[in-house]
Design a protein around this motif. Structure first.
Motif, PDB file in Angstrom:
ATOM      1  N   GLU A   1       0.803  -1.124   0.077  1.00  0.00           N
ATOM      2  CA  GLU A   1       0.016  -0.091   0.160  1.00  0.00           C
ATOM      3  C   GLU A   1       1.015   1.220   0.098  1.00  0.00           C
ATOM      4  O   GLU A   1       1.403   1.589   1.223  1.00  0.00           O
ATOM      5  CB  GLU A   1      -1.021  -0.021   1.269  1.00  0.00           C
TER       6      GLU A   1
ATOM      7  N   SER B   1      -0.910  -1.126  -4.876  1.00  0.00           N
ATOM      8  CA  SER B   1      -1.976  -0.114  -4.887  1.00  0.00           C
ATOM      9  C   SER B   1      -1.568   0.911  -5.816  1.00  0.00           C
ATOM     10  O   SER B   1      -0.514   0.901  -6.083  1.00  0.00           O
ATOM     11  CB  SER B   1      -2.074   0.301  -3.609  1.00  0.00           C
TER      12      SER B   1
ATOM     13  N   ARG C   1      -6.711  -2.028  -6.016  1.00  0.00           N
ATOM     14  CA  ARG C   1      -7.364  -1.659  -4.684  1.00  0.00           C
ATOM     15  C   ARG C   1      -7.048  -2.891  -3.711  1.00  0.00           C
ATOM     16  O   ARG C   1      -7.065  -4.035  -4.188  1.00  0.00           O
ATOM     17  CB  ARG C   1      -8.636  -1.022  -4.591  1.00  0.00           C
ATOM     18  N   PHE C   2      -7.265  -2.864  -2.392  1.00  0.00           N
ATOM     19  CA  PHE C   2      -6.959  -3.873  -1.686  1.00  0.00           C
ATOM     20  C   PHE C   2      -7.885  -5.046  -2.018  1.00  0.00           C
ATOM     21  O   PHE C   2      -8.944  -5.073  -2.225  1.00  0.00           O
ATOM     22  CB  PHE C   2      -7.550  -3.366  -0.196  1.00  0.00           C
TER      23      PHE C   2
END
Length: 463
Positions: A7, A211, A270-271
């Motif tokens: 991230e 990310s 994204r996650f």
């Protein structure tokens, strides 16, 4: 499948990546020993720091016993140094700095950020000597290849460094072999990149996912002026990756960080759907108010969403298949090509003995890859083999849900790969790389390690 999710809400640099790996469970000794094996005048300083309330691991690279200078101080020290040339002519140096290695000092309000690496290219060749030393990619390759680390870690480190060099070369319109790094910055980058390759391998994940990256904003001072952020080489490395600029108006993604991501990350999302097992935080040098300057690394198992919804416990995806016939290449080169395509992201590769025209024995090279990697791998096949044509097609495949569990052998931990079909384990096998590493480190037969891992897994499963 075991994945590592990066991230980059506060960007990424080489030292942030190393800190996150250690914080997520990679033994610091692996990085320390890697530096020793490089044989350069450098060492690591590892500490715990606070970044806006988040406890994180900070890794600093000390070159010749000193941390790197901040960017402005570095240029003030080195720009005025004389260059000795064998003849008089005009020449230019294009420099790109980055903060792959940082130094920082702080009481409650004082922070300094270090930038030590830069590269330069020459518009034409000439004989000259500098009062400060530089290293070219050829010398850097030799240092990495001489280091007694695993061949896969070596190749990964070389790919990262060559990605960095290729970006610099494109920005400066020069050949990659003409790119040079200042002595201090080169050693720092060699340590960052080689440790990143070795430690990411030790993490034991099947895939790195990233990310979108916060590149920061504002401007950055380089050798010949002020550039907008992201720096030119950084932007080149992040081509096709999702990036954005947040409220922090500082350089957040460095060229080394971008190079690491460009090679290791297989996709940018994204996650993802996953079951988190471990989380690690790697600290940057600056401490921003209200914004944790950290890289977060989450390790976990992917979640089979279709199985949870009552659908078959396998998924389908599309892959590209590349094939090439070769009949005039040595077996050693064929083996090298197989290693190279795997290192460049192929899902699988294999060779099949075939009988070709005029009764010549040959080999059929087959590469399975993601469709988006097919062009890159096709170019590699043309470059590394003697084939004159590569066949390409896309096919669908069914993939079993998979996960990993660890078993503790007498020599160390081994991951067991488990495949699931309709809720039950259909296949299991010890991870080869784990077993090979343990066998080499402990000087025991590889088959013995694999057999014990299976034995312990079955005992735990049935006990």
């Amino acid at each position: 499948m075991r994945i590592a999710y990066l991230e980059c809400f506060s960007g990424i640099s080489g030292d942030m990546f190393l800190g996150a790996l250690i914080d997520a469970g990679v033994p610091p000794e692996i990085l320390v020993k890697t530096v020793e094996k490089l044989g350069v005048d450098a060492r690591l300083e590892i500490s715990r720091v606070d970044r806006s309330g988040i406890s994180a691991t900070k890794v600093d690279v000390l070159v010749a016993g000193e941390k790197e200078l901040p960017r402005e101080e570095f240029w003030a020290k080195h720009q005025g140094e004389p260059h000795q040339h064998s003849h008089s002519h005009e020449h230019s140096h294009s420099h790109e700095h980055e903060h792959a290695g940082h130094s920082h000092s702080h009481d409650q309000a004082s922070h300094s950020h270090s930038h030590g690496e830069h590269s330069h290219s020459h518009a034409h060749s000439h004989e000259h000597s500098h009062s400060h030393a530089h290293r070219g990619l050829k010398e850097i390759r030799e240092i990495i290849l001489k280091a007694k680390i695993s061949p896969t870690a070596q190749q990964k480190a070389l790919r990262i460094f060559e990605a960095l060099g290729a970006a610099e070369a494109k920005v400066h319109n020069s050949d990659i072999e003409e790119i040079h790094f200042h002595e201090v910055g080169a050693i720092d980058a060699i340590v960052d990149i080689t440790c990143a390759a070795a430690a990411s391998e030790a993490l034991g994940v099947d895939e790195f996912v990233c990310s979108p990256l916060n590149v920061g904003g504002g401007t950055v001072v380089c050798a010949h002026g002020t550039f907008p952020i992201p720096a030119p080489a950084t932007l080149e490395l992040l081509k096709d990756a999702p990036v954005y600029s947040g409220e922090i108006q500082k350089e957040l993604v460095t060229p080394t960080g971008a190079a690491i991501v460009s090679v290791l990350a297989s996709r940018f999302v994204r996650f993802p759907a996953m079951k988190p097992h471990k989380t690690g935080y790697g600290a940057g040098s600056r401490d921003f108010r209200g914004h944790p300057n950290v890289l977060r690394l989450t390790i976990g198992e992917t979640v089979d969403e279709s199985a949870a919804a009552g659908k078959p416990a396998y998924s389908t995806d599309e892959i590209a298949i590349l094939e090439a016939n070769v009949d005039d290449m040595t077996p050693q080169v064929f083996g090298y090509v197989m290693d190279r395509v795997l290192a460049e992201g192929a899902l699988d590769v294999f060779g099949t003995a075939v009988q070709m025209k005029k009764n010549r024995p040959g080999m059929l090279l087959t590469v399975l890859c993601r469709p988006e990697d097919s062009q890159k791998l096709t170019k590699l096949i043309f470059a590394e083999t003697t084939t004159l044509g590569v066949r390409m097609r896309n096919e669908s495949r069914a993939v079993l849900a998979r996960r990993h569990v660890e078993v503790a052998t007498q020599w160390g931990k081994v991951r067991m790969k488990l495949a699931n079909l309709n809720g039950s384990i259909s296949n299991y096998a010890p991870e080869y790389e784990d077993c090979r590493r343990i066998a080499e480190e402990n000087r025991v037969p590889l088959k013995l390690v694999m057999q014990e891992a299976i034995k312990i897994y079955l005992e735990e499963k049935n006990g």
